[in-house]
Design a protein around this motif. Structure first.
Motif, PDB file in Angstrom:
ATOM      1  N   HIS A   1      -3.617   5.451 -11.361  1.00 10.30           N
ATOM      2  CA  HIS A   1      -2.970   4.185 -10.971  1.00 10.30           C
ATOM      3  C   HIS A   1      -1.902   3.781 -11.991  1.00 10.30           C
ATOM      4  O   HIS A   1      -1.770   2.601 -12.347  1.00 10.30           O
ATOM      5  CB  HIS A   1      -4.010   3.066 -10.815  1.00 10.30           C
ATOM      6  CG  HIS A   1      -5.120   3.414  -9.875  1.00 10.30           C
ATOM      7  ND1 HIS A   1      -4.930   3.559  -8.517  1.00 10.30           N
ATOM      8  CD2 HIS A   1      -6.434   3.697 -10.102  1.00 10.30           C
ATOM      9  CE1 HIS A   1      -6.082   3.894  -7.947  1.00 10.30           C
ATOM     10  NE2 HIS A   1      -7.003   3.983  -8.886  1.00 10.30           N
ATOM     11  N   ILE A   2      -1.175   4.758 -12.453  1.00 10.16           N
ATOM     12  CA  ILE A   2      -0.028   4.517 -13.331  1.00 10.16           C
ATOM     13  C   ILE A   2       1.213   5.054 -12.620  1.00 10.16           C
ATOM     14  O   ILE A   2       1.100   5.806 -11.653  1.00 10.16           O
ATOM     15  CB  ILE A   2      -0.206   5.195 -14.709  1.00 10.16           C
ATOM     16  CG1 ILE A   2      -0.261   6.723 -14.563  1.00 10.16           C
ATOM     17  CG2 ILE A   2      -1.457   4.671 -15.404  1.00 10.16           C
ATOM     18  CD1 ILE A   2      -0.294   7.470 -15.880  1.00 10.16           C
TER      19      ILE A   2
ATOM     20  N   GLU B   1       2.353   1.644  -3.325  1.00 12.06           N
ATOM     21  CA  GLU B   1       1.348   2.160  -4.261  1.00 12.06           C
ATOM     22  C   GLU B   1       1.192   3.668  -4.109  1.00 12.06           C
ATOM     23  O   GLU B   1       1.128   4.408  -5.094  1.00 12.06           O
ATOM     24  CB  GLU B   1       0.014   1.458  -4.009  1.00 12.06           C
ATOM     25  CG  GLU B   1      -1.104   1.909  -4.930  1.00 12.06           C
ATOM     26  CD  GLU B   1      -2.422   1.219  -4.618  1.00 12.06           C
ATOM     27  OE1 GLU B   1      -3.455   1.684  -5.115  1.00 12.06           O
ATOM     28  OE2 GLU B   1      -2.412   0.231  -3.867  1.00 12.06           O
TER      29      GLU B   1
ATOM     30  N   ASP C   1     -11.269  13.497 -13.546  1.00 11.85           N
ATOM     31  CA  ASP C   1     -10.771  12.118 -13.585  1.00 11.85           C
ATOM     32  C   ASP C   1     -11.020  11.493 -14.945  1.00 11.85           C
ATOM     33  O   ASP C   1     -10.150  10.815 -15.521  1.00 11.85           O
ATOM     34  CB  ASP C   1     -11.448  11.277 -12.495  1.00 11.85           C
ATOM     35  CG  ASP C   1     -10.999  11.682 -11.095  1.00 11.85           C
ATOM     36  OD1 ASP C   1      -9.958  12.354 -10.973  1.00 11.85           O
ATOM     37  OD2 ASP C   1     -11.698  11.329 -10.128  1.00 11.85           O
TER      38      ASP C   1
ATOM     39  N   ASN D   1       4.277   7.136 -11.168  1.00 14.59           N
ATOM     40  CA  ASN D   1       4.428   8.576 -10.970  1.00 14.59           C
ATOM     41  C   ASN D   1       5.894   8.976 -11.112  1.00 14.59           C
ATOM     42  O   ASN D   1       6.727   8.199 -11.571  1.00 14.59           O
ATOM     43  CB  ASN D   1       3.848   8.997  -9.620  1.00 14.59           C
ATOM     44  CG  ASN D   1       4.569   8.338  -8.453  1.00 14.59           C
ATOM     45  OD1 ASN D   1       5.612   7.701  -8.623  1.00 14.59           O
ATOM     46  ND2 ASN D   1       4.026   8.477  -7.267  1.00 14.59           N
TER      47      ASN D   1
ATOM     48  N   GLN E   1      -8.217  10.163 -17.644  1.00 16.91           N
ATOM     49  CA  GLN E   1      -8.248   8.778 -18.132  1.00 16.91           C
ATOM     50  C   GLN E   1      -8.286   8.737 -19.653  1.00 16.91           C
ATOM     51  O   GLN E   1      -7.587   7.922 -20.283  1.00 16.91           O
ATOM     52  CB  GLN E   1      -9.461   8.056 -17.540  1.00 16.91           C
ATOM     53  CG  GLN E   1      -9.332   7.779 -16.042  1.00 16.91           C
ATOM     54  CD  GLN E   1     -10.647   7.412 -15.398  1.00 16.91           C
ATOM     55  OE1 GLN E   1     -11.675   7.279 -16.071  1.00 16.91           O
ATOM     56  NE2 GLN E   1     -10.643   7.259 -14.074  1.00 16.91           N
TER      57      GLN E   1
ATOM     58  N   ARG F   1       0.837  -1.206   0.000  1.00 19.24           N
ATOM     59  CA  ARG F   1       0.000   0.000   0.000  1.00 19.24           C
ATOM     60  C   ARG F   1       0.871   1.255   0.000  1.00 19.24           C
ATOM     61  O   ARG F   1       0.606   2.211  -0.738  1.00 19.24           O
ATOM     62  CB  ARG F   1      -0.924  -0.015   1.229  1.00 19.24           C
ATOM     63  CG  ARG F   1      -1.836   1.197   1.345  1.00 19.24           C
ATOM     64  CD  ARG F   1      -2.685   1.383   0.113  1.00 19.24           C
ATOM     65  NE  ARG F   1      -3.560   2.531   0.234  1.00 19.24           N
ATOM     66  CZ  ARG F   1      -4.053   3.195  -0.796  1.00 19.24           C
ATOM     67  NH1 ARG F   1      -3.761   2.811  -2.029  1.00 19.24           N
ATOM     68  NH2 ARG F   1      -4.836   4.228  -0.598  1.00 19.24           N
TER      69      ARG F   1
ATOM     70  N   PHE G   1       2.777   5.372  -7.395  1.00 17.21           N
ATOM     71  CA  PHE G   1       1.725   5.341  -8.405  1.00 17.21           C
ATOM     72  C   PHE G   1       0.790   6.531  -8.245  1.00 17.21           C
ATOM     73  O   PHE G   1       0.520   6.979  -7.123  1.00 17.21           O
ATOM     74  CB  PHE G   1       0.947   4.024  -8.338  1.00 17.21           C
ATOM     75  CG  PHE G   1       1.752   2.842  -8.802  1.00 17.21           C
ATOM     76  CD1 PHE G   1       1.731   2.460 -10.132  1.00 17.21           C
ATOM     77  CD2 PHE G   1       2.554   2.138  -7.921  1.00 17.21           C
ATOM     78  CE1 PHE G   1       2.496   1.388 -10.570  1.00 17.21           C
ATOM     79  CE2 PHE G   1       3.330   1.069  -8.345  1.00 17.21           C
ATOM     80  CZ  PHE G   1       3.299   0.695  -9.679  1.00 17.21           C
ATOM     81  N   ASP G   2       0.335   7.031  -9.368  1.00 15.20           N
ATOM     82  CA  ASP G   2      -0.566   8.174  -9.367  1.00 15.20           C
ATOM     83  C   ASP G   2      -1.921   7.751  -8.802  1.00 15.20           C
ATOM     84  O   ASP G   2      -2.491   6.746  -9.251  1.00 15.20           O
ATOM     85  CB  ASP G   2      -0.731   8.685 -10.804  1.00 15.20           C
ATOM     86  CG  ASP G   2      -1.642   9.884 -10.873  1.00 15.20           C
ATOM     87  OD1 ASP G   2      -1.202  10.983 -10.515  1.00 15.20           O
ATOM     88  OD2 ASP G   2      -2.818   9.711 -11.276  1.00 15.20           O
ATOM     89  N   PRO G   3      -2.457   8.482  -7.829  1.00 13.68           N
ATOM     90  CA  PRO G   3      -3.704   8.044  -7.170  1.00 13.68           C
ATOM     91  C   PRO G   3      -4.929   8.123  -8.074  1.00 13.68           C
ATOM     92  O   PRO G   3      -5.899   7.401  -7.844  1.00 13.68           O
ATOM     93  CB  PRO G   3      -3.826   9.010  -5.982  1.00 13.68           C
ATOM     94  CG  PRO G   3      -3.019  10.211  -6.372  1.00 13.68           C
ATOM     95  CD  PRO G   3      -1.909   9.698  -7.220  1.00 13.68           C
ATOM     96  N   GLN G   4      -4.894   8.991  -9.100  1.00 14.63           N
ATOM     97  CA  GLN G   4      -6.067   9.116  -9.969  1.00 14.63           C
ATOM     98  C   GLN G   4      -6.069   8.092 -11.091  1.00 14.63           C
ATOM     99  O   GLN G   4      -7.114   7.535 -11.431  1.00 14.63           O
ATOM    100  CB  GLN G   4      -6.125  10.534 -10.563  1.00 14.63           C
ATOM    101  CG  GLN G   4      -6.521  11.603  -9.548  1.00 14.63           C
ATOM    102  CD  GLN G   4      -6.466  12.993 -10.146  1.00 14.63           C
ATOM    103  OE1 GLN G   4      -5.397  13.559 -10.298  1.00 14.63           O
ATOM    104  NE2 GLN G   4      -7.616  13.536 -10.487  1.00 14.63           N
TER     105      GLN G   4
END
Length: 750
Positions: A332-333, A323, A377, A335, A381, A320, A327-330
């Protein structure tokens, strides 16, 4: 030996052993075959703690040494003192204690010659436990001696085993604590369990499933021993066993999962674990052993399981945290931190053939302010999907800031020039609304940057993007001079900070004069960076660096102190006149700067009438509603305010009737253009008229010749400054200059 005060009661003869408990091993070293046989006969069938005695014999110390080297778990040695030679028994004891390192084995010396009894110091030196004369050793007493020493050896052995088990637990827990991914954790876990139970044959397998999944959903994470698989890759666990074994294991697994506890059977043990974090996963470990686990091994596993449980939870927590960190929180790729680490770990040969493409969405901040979070968001995406479509051969797409994405790909997969040109415009459809996203693109081949850290690479990419934005270029290629520029700016920043600390940042003063008579009416303080060799570094070089690095507030605070000091010296010399110095809008928001200015206002209010600040028109208008009350507050305290470079931007005209200022300074560019037919005269005329209409003092900057003076006077401009009157000078030269012009000079320098 003296008669013993008491003897241990012999063990009650228990029922016959079922053969499951191993016998106690006792070694008799005796060269008298008859006596050897009597010892074996006396101990034959004797039980100690429900276990029989296995009698081993050796006819000499040499034979005994060979036997000791191969036999495990010997508890007692009955040793004749004198055999092949007088000290054979003592040499054997030395071999046991020093060579074999066995300090637990109980040694009982026997002798048929009372005169051969060892002294007390010999008993201590060789760590001999007991000594008996053969003549005094009846069968009953022999059993008592052997039983007491077996008990002592067993207690010592159990303590030693517990100590070794504790060491194993500590080492096993250390091994697990170093691991942060579940596959490695399970692999090391199985190995450590094998070490704890001393598994030489058998197998261990670890599987996991969701909390509500069935037995059939258990997927293998790791395996070892006879269960080892070359490639488990999440294979169903139960299908790895034959049908008869599945039939045996299912009830055991069901009980463990239902009770959420470990379960131990004759051949198989099932260890159950789940995770505290939402109990999203449960882990099942099946241990097959050649023989049933002893209570000792079960205890070790149960204690170890506490650490294992914590380990599984730590893995979940680490995952966690990883993550959140990488990783980007919006989207999930990956960062910026992930990409930095990835670039650092990229082999030089692979990096040589790589390229970074950065895409920065223009006016993204305005988009954030104007749309709701779900819409934003969806926009991000869709933008990410567009990048995936346009860079199909990409290795990774990372979001390194709110508006910036970076694509890493092989240089051979770089899109064509025509395709790169189309990267500046994206049509994004979200919630049936079509948006047109304009993008700045920067390209950075890594072939010449194989030795640069990932952090520095991304920093240079930021600089390249910033350069493209400043130059309004839609596509910018990284150039090596960017790196040298960064290093130069960094060196300037360090040098500037040192110059401030060491007092090498000095002030030069340029007079402001009344154009009608050349009378000096004020001064402008200009910061100059003087090097140790006496040369000067231009403000055009160090001021932008100070602004970008955040040193500008420290620089301006230093200038404030120098200005106040100069005012005092001028007053003392008999030249009372205001001195202006430059500030930025960030100074007005800086607590240290404003606190220091307020302190001067309260402690030395007599200086306020001689203090004047200058702030550029562009900075004043950048956030006028915020800056205006701050400037007005200074005016209310008695400090004059000049708007520098007035006229270069027209945004101030709408506020000219209520500017928080006392002076307007006409920019040098308009003064230079006075001689042109359609030059600066209209602007100068407008500013002079505005100044008279709204009661601002107007000062012309950069006057360099007499014709400019005449033109300005004709337009009604009252004040001016420039090289025609005087170049900037340090305070000692200024005092000389002021003294000179008060004695009747023409009021200008040539």
């Amino acid at each position: 030996m003296e008669e013993e005060l008491f003897l241990f009661a012999p063990d009650e003869t228990p029922p016959k052993s079922d053969g499951q408990l191993p016998p106690w091993k006792v070694l008799s070293v005796e060269d008298d075959a008859t006596y050897q046989a009597s010892l074996s006969h006396a101990l034959n069938g004797y039980m100690v703690k429900s276990r029989p005695i296995e009698m081993l014999t050796a006819p000499s110390a040499t034979a005994a040494a060979e036997l000791l080297a191969t036999e495990d778990d010997l508890s007692v040695v009955l040793l004749d003192v004198v055999m092949e030679d007088d000290d054979a028994g003592l040499r054997l004891i030395d071999t046991i204690r020093q060579v074999l390192g066995d300090n637990a084995l109980r040694i009982v010396l026997l002798t048929g010659q009372p005169g051969m009894a060892p002294f007390n110091d010999v008993m201590k030196r060789y760590d001999i436990d007991e000594y008996w004369n053969k003549a005094d050793l009846s069968s009953e007493k022999l059993r008592t001696v052997v039983a007491s020493n077996i008990r002592t050896w067993n207690a010592y052995n159990e303590l030693d085993k517990a100590r070794r088990g504790l060491n194993l637990l500590v080492e096993a827990s250390k091994q697990l604590s170093r691991v942060t991914n579940i596959e490695d954790f399970c692999r090391i876990l199985l190995n450590e369990i094998g070490q704890l139970i001393g598994m030489t044959r058998g197998g261990i397998i670890c599987a996991r499933s969701g909390n509500d999944a069935s037995l059939d959903d258990l997927q293998i994470v790791s395996s070892a021993g006879v269960f080892a698989l070359d490639n488990h890759d999440g294979a169903p666990m139960l299908k790895q066993f034959p049908d008869e074994l599945q039939t045996l294991l299912k009830p055991l697994l069901t009980r463990a999962i239902t009770d959420k506890q470990h379960h131990f059977s004759d051949r198989f043990s099932v260890l159950y674990f789940d995770t505290d974090k939402n109990k999203a996963h449960r882990y099942i470990i099946i241990v097959e052993s050649e023989a049933p686990l002893s209570q000792y091994h079960i205890n070790l596993l149960q204690v170890f399981s506490e650490n294992v449980h914590n380990g599984f939870n730590n893995i979940v927590l680490c995952n966690r945290l990883s993550e959140l960190a990488y990783f980007d929180p919006q989207l999930h790729i990956p960062n910026r931190a992930w990409l930095t680490r990835h670039l650092d770990n990229l082999p030089a040969s692979e990096r040589y053939h790589s390229v970074l493409v950065a895409l920065n969405i223009k006016e993204f901040e305005e988009l954030v302010l104007s749309v709701a979070s779900p819409f934003l968001d969806g926009f991000l995406q869709q933008f990410h999907r567009k990048l995936q479509q346009r860079f199909r051969s990409q290795r990774v797409i990372a979001r390194v800031s709110g508006s910036c994405f970076i694509v890493l790909l092989d240089s051979a997969d770089l899109p064509s020039t025509s395709m790169m040109a189309r990267l500046n415009h994206f049509k994004i459809v979200t919630d049936n609304i079509q948006l047109h996203a304009e993008v700045n693109v920067a390209l950075m081949p890594l072939c010449e940057l194989t030795a640069i850290s990932g952090r520095e690479l991304l920093h240079m990419m930021d600089s390249t993007l910033l350069q493209s934005q400043r130059e309004h270029q839609l596509l910018t290629h990284y150039h090596p001079q960017y790196l040298s520029s960064i290093l130069e700016r960094h060196q300037l920043m360090q040098g500037l900070n040192n110059a401030i600390e060491q007092g090498r940042l000095v002030l030069m003063f340029q007079p402001k004069v009344r154009l009608s008579d050349g009378q000096v009416v004020g001064l402008e303080a200009l910061a100059r960076w003087r090097e140790t060799d006496g040369s000067y570094i231009s403000p055009a070089k160090f001021v932008p660096v100070a602004e970008m690095s955040g040193l500008i507030n420290k620089l301006d605070l230093h200038v404030l102190h120098l200005t106040v000091s100069a005012i005092k010296q001028l007053l003392k010399a008999g030249f009372p006149m205001p001195i202006s110095f430059n500030v930025t809008s960030s100074d007005l928001d800086d607590l240290f700067f404003m606190d220091e200015l307020d302190s001067i206002c309260s402690k030395e209010p007599q200086l306020l009438q001689w203090l004047e600040i200058e702030i550029t028109e562009s900075q004043t208008m950048q956030d006028y509603q915020h800056v205006k009350p701050l400037l007005q507050n200074l005016i209310n305290k008695g400090i004059k305010v000049s708007i520098d470079d007035f006229g270069t931007g027209y945004s101030s005209l709408q506020h000219v009737t209520k500017l928080s200022a006392t002076h307007l300074k006409i920019d040098k560019s308009f003064i230079d253009a006075l001689a042109e037919e359609w030059g600066g005269e209209p602007i100068v005329d407008l500013v002079v008229r505005l100044g008279k209409r709204f009661h601002y003092a107007v000062i012309a900057e950069g006057i360099e010749n007499a014709s400019q003076v005449q033109a300005l006077k004709a337009l009604g401009c009252e004040f001016g400054q420039g090289y025609w009157f005087a170049k900037p000078m340090e305070l000692p030269a200024l005092l000389t200059y002021l003294t000179h012009i008060t004695k009747g000079t023409d009021g200008h320098q040539k």
